[in-house]
Design a protein around this motif. Structure first.
Motif, PDB file in Angstrom:
ATOM      1  N   GLY A 264      -8.827  25.791 -11.487  1.00  0.00           N
ATOM      2  CA  GLY A 264      -9.538  26.484 -12.518  1.00  0.00           C
ATOM      3  C   GLY A 264     -10.814  26.924 -12.112  1.00  0.00           C
ATOM      4  O   GLY A 264     -11.426  27.797 -12.560  1.00  0.00           O
ATOM      5  N   SER A 265     -11.561  25.582 -11.639  1.00  0.00           N
ATOM      6  CA  SER A 265     -12.893  25.706 -11.212  1.00  0.00           C
ATOM      7  C   SER A 265     -13.286  26.777 -10.117  1.00  0.00           C
ATOM      8  O   SER A 265     -14.136  27.675 -10.400  1.00  0.00           O
ATOM      9  N   LYS A 266     -12.270  26.924  -9.148  1.00  0.00           N
ATOM     10  CA  LYS A 266     -12.369  28.029  -7.939  1.00  0.00           C
ATOM     11  C   LYS A 266     -12.056  29.160  -8.635  1.00  0.00           C
ATOM     12  O   LYS A 266     -12.871  30.283  -8.173  1.00  0.00           O
ATOM     13  N   GLY A 267     -11.169  29.327  -9.330  1.00  0.00           N
ATOM     14  CA  GLY A 267     -11.056  30.630 -10.172  1.00  0.00           C
ATOM     15  C   GLY A 267     -12.026  31.115 -10.940  1.00  0.00           C
ATOM     16  O   GLY A 267     -12.487  32.502 -10.992  1.00  0.00           O
ATOM     17  N   ALA A 268     -12.658  30.346 -11.785  1.00  0.00           N
ATOM     18  CA  ALA A 268     -13.729  30.677 -12.503  1.00  0.00           C
ATOM     19  C   ALA A 268     -14.893  31.109 -11.811  1.00  0.00           C
ATOM     20  O   ALA A 268     -15.704  31.967 -12.163  1.00  0.00           O
ATOM     21  N   GLU A 269     -14.979  30.587 -10.722  1.00  0.00           N
ATOM     22  CA  GLU A 269     -16.206  31.026  -9.645  1.00  0.00           C
ATOM     23  C   GLU A 269     -16.038  32.494  -9.448  1.00  0.00           C
ATOM     24  O   GLU A 269     -17.232  33.076  -9.478  1.00  0.00           O
ATOM     25  N   GLN A 270     -14.854  32.932  -9.229  1.00  0.00           N
ATOM     26  CA  GLN A 270     -14.928  34.139  -8.713  1.00  0.00           C
ATOM     27  C   GLN A 270     -14.965  35.225  -9.939  1.00  0.00           C
ATOM     28  O   GLN A 270     -15.595  36.170 -10.025  1.00  0.00           O
ATOM     29  N   LEU A 271     -14.386  34.608 -11.138  1.00  0.00           N
ATOM     30  CA  LEU A 271     -14.419  35.199 -12.529  1.00  0.00           C
ATOM     31  C   LEU A 271     -16.021  35.463 -12.817  1.00  0.00           C
ATOM     32  O   LEU A 271     -16.526  36.591 -13.301  1.00  0.00           O
ATOM     33  N   TRP A 272     -16.781  34.365 -12.335  1.00  0.00           N
ATOM     34  CA  TRP A 272     -18.150  34.344 -12.875  1.00  0.00           C
ATOM     35  C   TRP A 272     -18.933  35.475 -12.033  1.00  0.00           C
ATOM     36  O   TRP A 272     -19.886  36.225 -12.619  1.00  0.00           O
ATOM     37  N   GLU A 280     -24.414  42.378 -17.670  1.00  0.00           N
ATOM     38  CA  GLU A 280     -24.142  42.521 -18.954  1.00  0.00           C
ATOM     39  C   GLU A 280     -24.094  40.971 -19.628  1.00  0.00           C
ATOM     40  O   GLU A 280     -23.320  40.335 -19.326  1.00  0.00           O
ATOM     41  N   THR A 281     -25.269  40.577 -20.222  1.00  0.00           N
ATOM     42  CA  THR A 281     -25.469  39.245 -20.313  1.00  0.00           C
ATOM     43  C   THR A 281     -24.512  38.703 -21.404  1.00  0.00           C
ATOM     44  O   THR A 281     -23.979  37.467 -21.185  1.00  0.00           O
ATOM     45  N   GLY A 282     -23.955  39.468 -22.330  1.00  0.00           N
ATOM     46  CA  GLY A 282     -22.903  38.820 -23.177  1.00  0.00           C
ATOM     47  C   GLY A 282     -21.470  38.653 -22.505  1.00  0.00           C
ATOM     48  O   GLY A 282     -20.684  37.938 -22.986  1.00  0.00           O
ATOM     49  N   ARG A 283     -21.240  39.044 -21.064  1.00  0.00           N
ATOM     50  CA  ARG A 283     -20.048  38.961 -20.688  1.00  0.00           C
ATOM     51  C   ARG A 283     -19.725  37.670 -20.255  1.00  0.00           C
ATOM     52  O   ARG A 283     -18.635  37.049 -20.288  1.00  0.00           O
ATOM     53  N   SER A 284     -20.845  36.704 -19.631  1.00  0.00           N
ATOM     54  CA  SER A 284     -20.654  35.530 -19.195  1.00  0.00           C
ATOM     55  C   SER A 284     -20.422  34.636 -20.138  1.00  0.00           C
ATOM     56  O   SER A 284     -19.504  33.755 -20.480  1.00  0.00           O
ATOM     57  N   MET A 285     -21.152  35.000 -21.408  1.00  0.00           N
ATOM     58  CA  MET A 285     -20.702  34.123 -22.967  1.00  0.00           C
ATOM     59  C   MET A 285     -19.699  34.508 -23.468  1.00  0.00           C
ATOM     60  O   MET A 285     -18.856  33.376 -23.791  1.00  0.00           O
ATOM     61  N   MET A 286     -19.156  35.834 -23.231  1.00  0.00           N
ATOM     62  CA  MET A 286     -17.816  35.789 -23.623  1.00  0.00           C
ATOM     63  C   MET A 286     -16.503  35.427 -23.015  1.00  0.00           C
ATOM     64  O   MET A 286     -15.774  34.869 -23.566  1.00  0.00           O
ATOM     65  N   GLY A 287     -16.678  35.082 -21.654  1.00  0.00           N
ATOM     66  CA  GLY A 287     -15.948  34.445 -20.791  1.00  0.00           C
ATOM     67  C   GLY A 287     -15.947  33.062 -21.194  1.00  0.00           C
ATOM     68  O   GLY A 287     -14.720  32.528 -21.329  1.00  0.00           O
ATOM     69  N   TYR A 288     -16.952  32.469 -21.329  1.00  0.00           N
ATOM     70  CA  TYR A 288     -16.887  31.019 -21.908  1.00  0.00           C
ATOM     71  C   TYR A 288     -16.345  30.801 -23.165  1.00  0.00           C
ATOM     72  O   TYR A 288     -15.714  29.916 -23.271  1.00  0.00           O
TER      73      TYR A 288
END
Length: 428
Positions: A264-272, A280-288
């Motif tokens: 999950g951590s490695k996958g989230a690195e690519q998603l980030w 779009e600053t909101g996308r990072s928070m939306m993913g979180y």
């Protein structure tokens, strides 16, 4: 990240993991009884809770490497005392040292590594270093857990296991002294007491001026509630329908969970990278938010599951989503705080997680007095989901006059003796 530092982080996690599957058995074989076992665990937990925040502030005040070395000395004393213990009193002292070591080690050398990486690569490198640290931690915990179960099986006195732990501590101390470098700039203005007071005041001031930090600290409590639910009740739940001859599968499932967290951590690195590249600053928070909101639904499904293969899949999926959410959270948090408060903030976050775990223990006990284990999963998952939704609403609605902000402004002025009347700013 230097290879020597990777060895240090892996060894530290391996040392933690090696005790995980047999901790209660080790204590019982060296002076504890079933009646005093919970008291030993309570002493450990109490020391961690009491010292978590002070140790983080002290880390920001005197340096990360020094505090990490002190923490490992505490943990070394813990293992030595347990090894020679045959009485509860000596064991209680050992558990106290273990709690002190746990509190002092959190947010020390990890912060130093992150700060060094940010200095060389900028804030864009936070996801990568966070992912690397998470993978090393999970790999160390998983392999340590397997090794601990193996050593405990072949030596029921656990002397061999404790000896290995002592040797690992000496290795950690040696590697840290030789390979970890830190240039610490100690503040020169005022006496140490004044400097420490300014450090604490500055910490609370930085919290009250960042709604992101305030939100993540609140979310940590909800995360602690969910984590404690899984760690406390997954084994009794699975045991209800697991054939007796398959009891050995518990260790395998635990290791698969660590593997899921790494994945999950490695996958989230690519998603980030994708969400951040959109500018779009909101996308990072939306993913979180999405990853955190998904967690209670998976936890609920895990608790209601009655098929072993589906249970294993959901268990791994839970930790995969957890690892992905942690990477988003760590990246956002580290980008929102300054080096001078980094360890203190991580200690506050860890303390918030522990408060959520305490809430789980209280609520779980109350639920089980009247209902079955199934209702524990349902009600605690619902509580976690409701808490996350509340955090989302407050994040969207936090303003200058919000009650939480007014409280933090008051705390931040303690010692000043005046009302500065300053306006809040928001870091989004």
């Amino acid at each position: 990240m230097e290879p020597s530092h990777k060895i240090i982080f892996f060894t530290n996690s391996f040392r933690i993991g090696i005790m995980t599957p047999v901790l209660s058995l080790v204590l019982l074989s060296h002076g504890a009884t079933l009646k005093t076992l919970s008291l030993c665990i309570g002493i450990f937990a109490a020391m961690v809770v009491v010292l978590e925040l002070p140790s983080g502030i002290l880390t920001d005040f005197i340096g990360r490497k020094r505090i990490f070395l002190i923490s490992q000395c505490f943990i070394l004393c813990n293992f030595l005392l347990i090894l020679f213990s045959r009485h509860f009193l000596l064991l209680a002292v050992a558990c106290g040292f273990q709690g002190m070591g746990q509190a002092f080690s959190s947010g020390s050398i990890e912060v130093l590594e992150i700060e060094s990486y940010i200095k060389e690569n900028g804030e864009e490198g936070i996801p990568k270093i966070s992912s690397t640290l998470a993978v090393l931690e999970c790999a160390g915990l998983a392999s340590g857990s397997l090794c601990g179960g193996f050593l405990g099986y072949f030596d029921p006195t656990y002397t061999l296991l404790l000896t290995v732990c002592i040797l690992l501590e000496f290795l950690l101390l040696t590697l840290t002294v030789l390979f970890v470098k830190e240039t610490w700039e100690k503040p020169m203005d005022g006496t140490p007491a004044v400097q420490l007071k300014n450090q604490i005041r500055s910490l609370f001031s930085s919290i009250q001026h960042s709604k992101i930090v305030m939100t993540i600290l609140a979310m940590s409590a909800m995360l602690g509630l969910g984590l404690c639910t899984i760690e406390t009740y997954w084994q009794p739940t699975l045991k209800l329908y697991l054939p007796e001859h398959l009891s050995w599968v518990f260790g395998i499932i635990n290791c698969l969970g660590y593997f899921g967290a790494s994945l999950g951590s490695k996958g989230a690195e690519q998603l980030w990278k994708y969400s951040h590249a959109s500018e779009e600053t909101g996308r990072s928070m939306m993913g979180y938010w999405s990853l955190r909101l998904l967690l209670p639904f998976i936890i609920l499904s895990l608790g209601l599951c009655r098929n072993i293969f589906l249970f294993i899949f959901l268990f791994v999926l839970t930790y995969t989503v957890l690892g992905a959410g942690n990477l988003f959270e760590n990246t956002i948090l580290h980008a929102s705080i300054e080096n001078s408060h980094r360890s203190s903030m991580l200690s506050l976050s860890s303390l918030s997680v522990r408060s959520g775990a305490i809430l789980t223990s209280v609520l779980g006990g109350l639920i089980l007095t009247e209902f079955s284990l199934t209702y524990v999963w349902i009600l605690l998952s619902a509580t976690m989901g409701a808490g996350i939704l509340l955090c989302m609403v407050l994040y969207r609605g936090v303003g200058h006059n919000a009650p939480a902000r007014r409280i933090l402004r008051f705390i931040g002025r303690v010692g000043k003796g005046e009302d500065d009347g300053g306006a809040d700013s928001e870091q989004t």
